[in-house]
Scaffold this active site. Structure first.
Site, short mmCIF file in Angstrom:
data_model
loop_
_atom_site.label_atom_id
_atom_site.label_comp_id
_atom_site.label_asym_id
_atom_site.label_seq_id
_atom_site.Cartn_x
_atom_site.Cartn_y
_atom_site.Cartn_z
N ASP A 1 65.65 5.63 19.55
CA ASP A 1 64.80 6.68 18.99
C ASP A 1 64.21 6.10 17.72
OD1 ASP A 1 63.79 9.41 18.71
OD2 ASP A 1 65.11 9.51 16.97
N GLU B 1 60.76 5.52 23.61
CA GLU B 1 59.76 6.55 23.89
C GLU B 1 58.42 5.86 24.11
OE1 GLU B 1 60.34 10.00 20.86
OE2 GLU B 1 60.65 8.06 19.94
N CYS C 1 75.97 17.72 27.29
CA CYS C 1 76.05 18.64 28.42
C CYS C 1 74.68 19.05 28.97
CB CYS C 1 76.84 19.89 28.04
SG CYS C 1 75.94 20.99 26.92
N CYS D 1 76.26 21.98 19.43
CA CYS D 1 75.77 22.53 20.69
C CYS D 1 76.56 23.79 21.04
CB CYS D 1 75.92 21.48 21.79
SG CYS D 1 75.63 22.16 23.43
N CYS E 1 78.64 23.22 24.61
CA CYS E 1 79.88 22.45 24.76
C CYS E 1 80.61 22.21 23.44
CB CYS E 1 79.60 21.12 25.45
SG CYS E 1 78.64 19.99 24.45
N ASP F 1 69.20 12.21 15.16
CA ASP F 1 68.62 10.98 15.68
C ASP F 1 69.49 10.34 16.76
OD1 ASP F 1 66.61 11.35 13.82
OD2 ASP F 1 67.61 10.10 12.31
ZN LIG Z 1 76.34 20.48 24.77
#
Ligand SMILES: [Zn+2]
Length: 405
Positions: free
Chosen positions: A188, A278, A333, A349, A352, A359
């Site tokens: 990235d 990218e 996830c 998150c 999960c 980054d």
């Molecule tokens: Zn997750």
């Protein structure tokens, strides 16, 4: 494969004069060729490359205003004309969507103040011992910092705005494949001044690559020198001095950046069988909203180096279209969270419970796309585009979707 080898050149005072003449003629022919194309286009007329060349070289030499074109080697004029054709065609193809990668701008007229160059094919130059013979200029002294791997097919003689001269040879070089490794990586490219890139590898580790301190200092100096130049009255002695200073600082930034990029690219290519990045043509659009970054040119150059080194060492660089919101998707996830403002560096998150560095998570998502594409993709031709897997292909980041053009 074709590569460039660049060396410093030390022309004598007489050779500088001859080069200045050649640079001037090449610039005029280039600009005349662009002008002829634009005029024809505006008038709805179709002009062949041969016709343009006939007008701006052959016929022009017979007019009193352009008679001095006859003083320089004609190969220089013909190559300048071809450079103009190429620039014009790239722009046209880019407009028509026929060209891949970053959008090409309208070709600009060459200025007296920028970098000057002439390009010579085999009939315009020769290597005489350690000297470089250039038609109608003479035998130039070259600082051979490394050996040419094979006889060059063409050479570009350049005068940088800081007054230094270079010869850039195009040579054929045989590939040197490295033994295969199992590791792959996703990169990235960073937005900040401090972070150049974040690399996530298939062994589970994540590494932040910072811009070296000396490079950041040089970049800051460049910005300052540019600001001083902007304040000077155009055409004044002080303005010329300030411009010279900008050019010198610019060269230092460029050299340091190139050195850093070369080392990083080589290391990534050595350690990984495939590297995913990218697609800059797509990423660039997303980033313009965040303000013009000083790193734009740096990224493009880094990816080019990466591809070149991968090609030479039998590795792969895979470009990933960034219509996956890599910074919003959980790399553990696949849960898709909402958009995150740039200042949010860390998030957890809700799916999960994993806590992500922004980054690092983006880099791992890029790697996940590469891995999901399967081992076949990592063996694909260098620079292949990989579409994200269906599960992650949401593609609703406004303005970043350009299709596979
Ligand atoms: Zn997750």
């Amino acid at each position: 494969m074709l590569v460039r080898y660049r060396y410093r050149v030390d022309p004598t005072a007489g050779q500088r004069q001859a080069l200045a003449r050649a640079f001037g003629c090449a610039r005029v022919v280039y600009n005349d060729a662009l002008g002829a194309r634009q005029a024809a286009h505006a008038a709805g007329e179709r002009l062949s490359d041969t016709e343009v060349q006939r007008r701006v070289v052959t016929l022009a030499k017979r007019t009193p205003e352009r008679a001095w074109l006859g003083e320089v080697a004609s190969v220089v004029l013909v190559q300048a004309c071809q450079d103009a054709h190429r620039a014009y065609r790239s722009w046209f193809d880019s407009l028509a969507g026929k060209r891949r990668g970053r959008r090409v701008g309208r070709p600009r007229f060459r200025s007296k103040h920028g970098r000057q160059s002439i390009r010579l094919t085999r009939n315009g130059f020769a290597l005489h011992g350690s000297r470089l013979y250039v038609a109608k200029v003479g035998n130039l002294r070259v600082r051979w910092s490394r050996e040419l791997p094979s006889p060059p097919s063409s050479v570009t003689v350049i005068r940088e705005p800081d007054g230094r001269y270079y010869a850039s040879f195009v040579v054929e070089r045989a590939p040197t494949p490295l033994p295969p490794v199992a590791q792959t990586a996703g990169i990235d490219l960073g937005l900040a001044v401090f972070v150049f890139a974040t690399v996530a590898t298939s062994d589970g580790s994540t590494e932040q690559v910072t811009n070296p301190h000396h490079l950041r200092i040089a970049e800051r100096r460049l910005v300052k020198a540019q600001r001083i130049l902007a304040r000077k009255r155009k055409g004044s002695t002080n303005s010329a001095k300030a411009r010279h200073r900008v050019a010198a600082v610019h060269r230092r930034v460029r050299d340091r950046r190139a050195d850093h990029h070369h080392k990083l690219a080589l290391r990534l290519v050595r350690e990984n069988q495939a590297v995913a990045v990218e697609d800059l043509a797509v990423a660039g659009l997303a980033r313009t909203r965040l303000g013009k970054s000083v790193h734009d040119a740096g990224w493009a150059m880094f990816v080019r180096l990466l591809e070149e080194k991968a090609g030479r060492h039998g590795r792969r660089v895979v470009k990933i279209g960034r219509w996956v919101p890599t910074s919003q998707t959980c790399s553990a996830c696949g849960h898709r969270d909402g958009p995150k403002p740039l200042h949010v560096r860390v998030w957890t998150c809700p799916g999960c419970g994993t806590t992500h560095d922004r980054d690092g998570n983006a880099a791992r998502n890029i790697l996940n796309i590469l891995v999901a594409a399967g081992p076949a993709e990592t063996r694909n031709a260098c620079g292949a585009d990989v579409r994200p897997p269906a599960m992650a292909a949401v593609g609703d980041e406004a303005g970043t979707h350009r299709g596979a053009a």
